[in-house]
Design a protein around this motif. Structure first.
Motif, PDB file in Angstrom:
ATOM      1  N   ARG A  74       0.654  -1.516   0.242  1.00 56.64           N
ATOM      2  CA  ARG A  74      -0.198  -0.240   0.095  1.00 56.64           C
ATOM      3  C   ARG A  74       0.705   1.297  -0.473  1.00 56.64           C
ATOM      4  O   ARG A  74       0.854   2.457  -0.114  1.00 56.64           O
ATOM      5  CB  ARG A  74      -1.200  -0.006   0.902  1.00 56.64           C
ATOM      6  N   THR A  75       1.607   1.140   0.964  1.00 53.77           N
ATOM      7  CA  THR A  75       2.894   2.541   0.562  1.00 53.77           C
ATOM      8  C   THR A  75       3.176   2.681  -1.000  1.00 53.77           C
ATOM      9  O   THR A  75       4.347   4.100  -0.484  1.00 53.77           O
ATOM     10  CB  THR A  75       4.186   2.529   1.810  1.00 53.77           C
ATOM     11  N   LEU A  76       3.784   1.816  -1.399  1.00 55.44           N
ATOM     12  CA  LEU A  76       3.858   1.982  -2.826  1.00 55.44           C
ATOM     13  C   LEU A  76       3.439   2.350  -4.036  1.00 55.44           C
ATOM     14  O   LEU A  76       3.788   3.191  -4.977  1.00 55.44           O
ATOM     15  CB  LEU A  76       4.948   0.377  -3.217  1.00 55.44           C
ATOM     16  N   GLN A  77       1.772   2.420  -3.413  1.00 51.93           N
ATOM     17  CA  GLN A  77       0.312   2.916  -4.360  1.00 51.93           C
ATOM     18  C   GLN A  77       1.125   3.770  -4.227  1.00 51.93           C
ATOM     19  O   GLN A  77       0.998   5.229  -3.664  1.00 51.93           O
ATOM     20  CB  GLN A  77      -0.808   1.938  -4.175  1.00 51.93           C
ATOM     21  N   PRO A  78       0.609   4.979  -5.871  1.00 57.14           N
ATOM     22  CA  PRO A  78       0.534   6.154  -6.086  1.00 57.14           C
ATOM     23  C   PRO A  78      -0.742   6.919  -5.946  1.00 57.14           C
ATOM     24  O   PRO A  78      -1.788   6.270  -5.855  1.00 57.14           O
ATOM     25  CB  PRO A  78       0.051   6.542  -7.644  1.00 57.14           C
ATOM     26  N   THR A  79      -0.197   8.188  -5.219  1.00 58.42           N
ATOM     27  CA  THR A  79      -1.249   9.115  -4.475  1.00 58.42           C
ATOM     28  C   THR A  79      -1.989  10.018  -5.314  1.00 58.42           C
ATOM     29  O   THR A  79      -3.613   9.905  -4.987  1.00 58.42           O
ATOM     30  CB  THR A  79      -0.582   9.615  -3.464  1.00 58.42           C
ATOM     31  N   GLN A  80      -2.186   9.239  -6.530  1.00 59.44           N
ATOM     32  CA  GLN A  80      -2.305  10.629  -7.341  1.00 59.44           C
ATOM     33  C   GLN A  80      -3.727  10.330  -8.186  1.00 59.44           C
ATOM     34  O   GLN A  80      -2.903   9.542  -8.935  1.00 59.44           O
ATOM     35  CB  GLN A  80      -1.590  11.720  -8.430  1.00 59.44           C
ATOM     36  N   PRO A  81      -4.554  10.311  -8.591  1.00 57.81           N
ATOM     37  CA  PRO A  81      -5.302   9.923  -9.071  1.00 57.81           C
ATOM     38  C   PRO A  81      -4.788   9.925 -10.623  1.00 57.81           C
ATOM     39  O   PRO A  81      -3.644  11.195 -11.175  1.00 57.81           O
ATOM     40  CB  PRO A  81      -6.917  11.068  -9.332  1.00 57.81           C
TER      41      PRO A  81
END
Length: 291
Positions: free
Chosen positions: A252-259
């Motif tokens: 989860r920490t590797l997932q992109p935060t931008q839509p």
């Protein structure tokens, strides 16, 4: 620098099963297509220690006794440790840095998907390069849980070889407990016993009349990989390797935060939605699949 594998053994992490590029020499007609094998492994991350040049930390071992040898030795196998737990990999990394601060500062823990590791081993085997192997290092707590389950089921075992996987199975029939995923059903194999127990508890609540007929059984990752590679049983397409909670949290920490950000590539560990059915889908039902 002190032996990498010696640190692993000190921490109680050193695995006993080496998975080499030649997992099995069987006729191609008897095996699932490689892409189907890769698909089953793609959701699982493993963790390696990488050097400054990008190569992973490995050691040359004598295949007859497991002792470290000079890499110029013709009779050697190049062994790369792969941790199931990112925390275990970080612990070993810190000890390596403490042992040799100059070289250790150039090391880091990197994630790799199990599919990527498998494909690299297969390629090395096809190209007939130097003998290579991966030593999968399990979480010690899960090894102890596996031993406890085996003993509880009457097995007289002193040690568990490899990385344990936990799966719910019916005692009266040769069937595994399945869960819905999309329009299909899958057989979840868990790296954490606690996750398997949670699934079993939910099943017992929904099907109390069948509660006494289902139990948690233990398999090892290496055997599952070899079975995927050597069998064409269509039920194997239902195998779902479910990463540990620790791995899911790390992913989860590797997932992109931008839509609209790009998802990981096919060879990278998949995100949580890909790794694990959603809570609604995780409710077990009475239907099972026969092996």
């Amino acid at each position: 620098m002190k032996s990498f594998l010696r640190w692993s053994a000190t921490l109680g992490l050193l695995g006993t099963a080496l998975v080499s590029g030649a997992l099995a020499n069987v006729p191609e007609a008897l095996a699932l297509p490689e892409e189907q094998v890769v698909q089953r492994l793609r959701t699982v991350p493993v963790f390696m220690i990488a050097k400054a040049d990008g190569g992973v930390l490995s050691q040359c071992l004598d295949p007859t006794n497991g002792q470290q040898v000079n890499c110029d030795n013709e009779k050697k196998v190049l062994v790369t440790p792969a941790f199931i737990s990112q925390r275990d990999a970080q612990t070993v990394l810190q000890r390596l840095r403490a042992d040799n601060p100059n070289d250790g500062q150039n090391l880091q823990v990197i994630p790799r998907s199990l599919a990527e590791v498998y494909q690299q081993l297969e390629q090395a085997n096809r190209e007939k390069k130097d003998s290579v192997a991966v030593d999968f290092l399990p979480v010690q707590q899960q090894v102890e849980s596996a031993l406890a389950l085996l003993r509880q089921n009457g097995r007289q075992v002193q040690r568990f070889n490899g990385v344990p996987l936990f799966v719910a199975k019916f005692k009266s029939e040769n069937k595994y407990l399945t869960i819905p995923q999309g329009d299909d059903r899958v057989i979840p194999f868990f790296f954490d016993k606690e996750q398997a127990i949670a699934l079993l508890d939910r099943f017992k609540q929904s099907q109390p009349n069948m509660a006494s007929d289902v139990e948690i059984q233990v398999m090892d990752l290496e055997t599952v990989i070899q079975t995927l590679k050597t069998s064409n049983d269509p039920v194997l397409n239902k195998v779902l390797l479910v990463p540990s909670r620790e791995s899911l949290e790390f992913l989860r920490t590797l997932q992109p935060t931008q839509p609209g950000s790009q998802q990981p590539s096919r060879n990278q560990p998949a995100n949580q939605r890909q790794n694990q059915p959603q809570q609604r889908q995780n409710q077990p039902q009475q239907r099972q699949d026969r092996r």
